[in-house]
Design an enzyme around this catalytic site. Structure first.
Site, PDB file in Angstrom:
ATOM      1  N   HIS A   7      -2.664  -2.675  -5.273  1.00  0.00           N
ATOM      2  CA  HIS A   7      -1.775  -3.771  -5.700  1.00  0.00           C
ATOM      3  C   HIS A   7      -2.617  -5.035  -5.771  1.00  0.00           C
ATOM      4  CE1 HIS A   7      -1.982  -4.932  -1.503  1.00  0.00           C
ATOM      5  NE2 HIS A   7      -1.611  -3.697  -1.187  1.00  0.00           N
ATOM      6  N   THR A  22       0.832  -1.217   0.000  1.00  0.00           N
ATOM      7  CA  THR A  22       0.000   0.000   0.000  1.00  0.00           C
ATOM      8  C   THR A  22       0.861   1.260   0.000  1.00  0.00           C
ATOM      9  OG1 THR A  22      -1.510  -1.188   1.467  1.00  0.00           O
ATOM     10  CG2 THR A  22      -1.952   1.152   1.113  1.00  0.00           C
TER      11      THR A  22
HETATM   12  C1  GP9 Z   1      -2.236  -1.036   6.423  1.00  0.00           C
HETATM   13  C2  GP9 Z   1      -2.737  -1.094   5.045  1.00  0.00           C
HETATM   14  C3  GP9 Z   1      -2.509  -2.433   4.416  1.00  0.00           C
HETATM   15  O1  GP9 Z   1      -2.269   0.227   6.975  1.00  0.00           O
HETATM   16  O2  GP9 Z   1      -2.252  -0.051   4.294  1.00  0.00           O
HETATM   17  O3  GP9 Z   1      -1.211  -2.638   4.122  1.00  0.00           O
HETATM   18  P1  GP9 Z   1      -0.642  -3.604   2.961  1.00  0.00           P
HETATM   19  O4  GP9 Z   1      -0.310  -4.884   3.646  1.00  0.00           O
HETATM   20  O5  GP9 Z   1      -1.666  -3.806   1.917  1.00  0.00           O
HETATM   21  O6  GP9 Z   1       0.508  -2.857   2.478  1.00  0.00           O
HETATM   22 MN    MN Z   2      -2.584  -2.700   0.413  1.00  0.00          MN
END
Ligand code: GP9
Ligand code: MN
Length: 406
Positions: A255, A80
């Site tokens: 993603h 993310t």
């Molecule tokens: C956590 C969220 C999810 O704050 O952004 O994270 P990811 O595992 O998808 O990077």
């Molecule tokens: Mn994510």
């Protein structure tokens, strides 16, 4: 460092594209609302489980949007946060680790910073622990005015699942906070419910799970469906609170949600073998851009140009009427007539209008067959250059020495 920077600058400036004059400034002065849709992949759009649409709201939103169906995520291990990095800076995330952790002290010329310099109030909104992905520190470097994290939300009984607050109450409370913000604002909202392991409470299940021996894939569709419902309510709140008309709204998938470890169940769902070619195509994520009064008045359309998350910053700045012709960035405005159908993934794979390069093989898109690798050669060099130059900027913190004057 100075000479490195000069080389990079020459490369970047030689690849700049002219904005579409009809769209430049079309959203000048409006609020910008960006939604990062957790693990949302492109293949869910228009797909069905037992006859029911997985994304009924997003499907219906296509007619009111510019909808990009050949848009790729370019994230690495930072997931993310890498997607956020791409969108803010139009630079690539790193090949290893998460740039949000390793280079949070760098100088950046983020979207938030640029908008802040142009009178915008800027806020990131995500109902998770503020230090996750080092966001509390990184958002300072990205120059956000405010980060609304889990402590800023009232999370009541039954409003959490899996990783944290459910998307529906998250959007409801975020909209209330947005109503109190000075305008124009730029808000970035990050959803969470559609996160591995894709857990839901029974009352939040709007469709059946898929049926295979892979529980992750089975559940994925139900959490995607939940986020779709949350987005539908979000748009309703925005309209109700009078925030819709004077904003532009961009929704992107961050993603993949389903990794290659789940190819067997994915093959069962898609009804075809997951070849390396197919794996690249599955890295497409949805991108919706809604310009109220424009795209929802019959001017929306499906845009099939090949593009990626790195292209969002220049695209948005042009729509908001802010030039970026001196900015150090590796994306280009997707609406530009000069936008090239070419996107580089973080692992060095790339996609053009006709070719896909993956695992040292060159594939032709229309036949999905391997072709003479020489056909991919002209793009290989520029893929490598882009990744190298972007890495050099990050490793050398080179934007410290660069003063753009837009
Ligand atoms: C956590 C969220 C999810 O704050 O952004 O994270 P990811 O595992 O998808 O990077
Ligand atoms: Mn994510």
């Amino acid at each position: 460092d100075g000479s490195k920077l000069a080389d990079i600058q020459n490369y970047v400036m030689a690849n700049k594209t002219e904005p579409d004059p009809e769209l430049f400034g079309i959203a000048k002065g409006r609020n910008l609302i960006i939604v990062s849709m957790e693990s949302m992949q492109g293949f869910v759009i228009h797909s069905k489980i037992n006859g029911k649409e997985v994304t009924p709201f997003l499907n219906s939103l296509i007619k009111d949007s510019y909808y990009f169906d050949h848009f790729y995520h370019q994230t690495g291990q930072g997931k993310t946060s890498d997607a956020e990095f791409l969108i803010e800076n139009s630079l690539f995330p790193l090949g290893r680790g998460a740039v949000f952790f390793t280079h949070s002290g760098n100088q950046y010329e983020s979207l938030a910073k640029r908008l802040g310099q142009n009178g915008y109030y800027t806020a990131a909104m995500h109902a998770n622990n503020k230090s996750f992905w080092n966001r509390d520190l990184m958002y300072k470097s990205l120059d956000y005015n405010r980060y609304y994290s889990s402590v800023d939300y009232k999370i009541r009984d039954g409003e959490t699942v899996g990783w944290g607050m459910k998307d529906i109450p998250f959007f409801a409370q975020s909209t209330e906070m947005m109503q109190k913000m000075p305008q124009p604002f730029y808000t970035k909202l990050i959803t969470l419910t559609n996160h591995h392991p894709f857990k839901l409470d029974p009352e939040d299940r709007y469709i059946d799970e898929f049926t295979s021996n892979d529980g992750t894939v089975n559940r994925y569709f139900t959490t995607v469906r939940y986020t779709d419902e949350a987005l539908k309510q979000f748009f309703a709140y925005l309209k109700e609170k009078g925030l819709y008309e004077n904003s532009i709204i961009l929704l992107y998938g961050d993603h993949y949600g389903i990794s290659e470890n789940h190819n067997a169940a994915m093959a069962q769902f898609l009804g075809e073998e997951i070849t390396p070619f197919k794996t690249i195509q599955l890295q497409r994520v949805p991108l919706f851009l809604i310009i109220p009064g424009v795209t929802d008045m019959g001017r929306g359309k499906i845009i099939s140009k090949v593009s990626g998350q790195i292209d969002i910053r220049p695209t948005l700045l042009h729509l908001l009427g802010l030039p970026e012709k001196n900015d150090m960035e590796f994306g280009t405005d997707i609406f530009s007539k000069e936008h090239e159908d070419f996107v580089v993934l973080r692992n060095g794979s790339f996609i053009t209008d006709k070719l896909i390069y993956a695992n040292s093989h060159c594939y032709e898109k229309n036949t999905e067959l391997q072709v003479d690798p020489v056909l991919c050669d002209p793009y290989k060099e520029s893929a490598k250059t882009q990744l190298d130059y972007s890495d050099q900027i990050i490793y050398g913190d080179l934007l410290r020495f660069y003063h753009s004057s837009n």
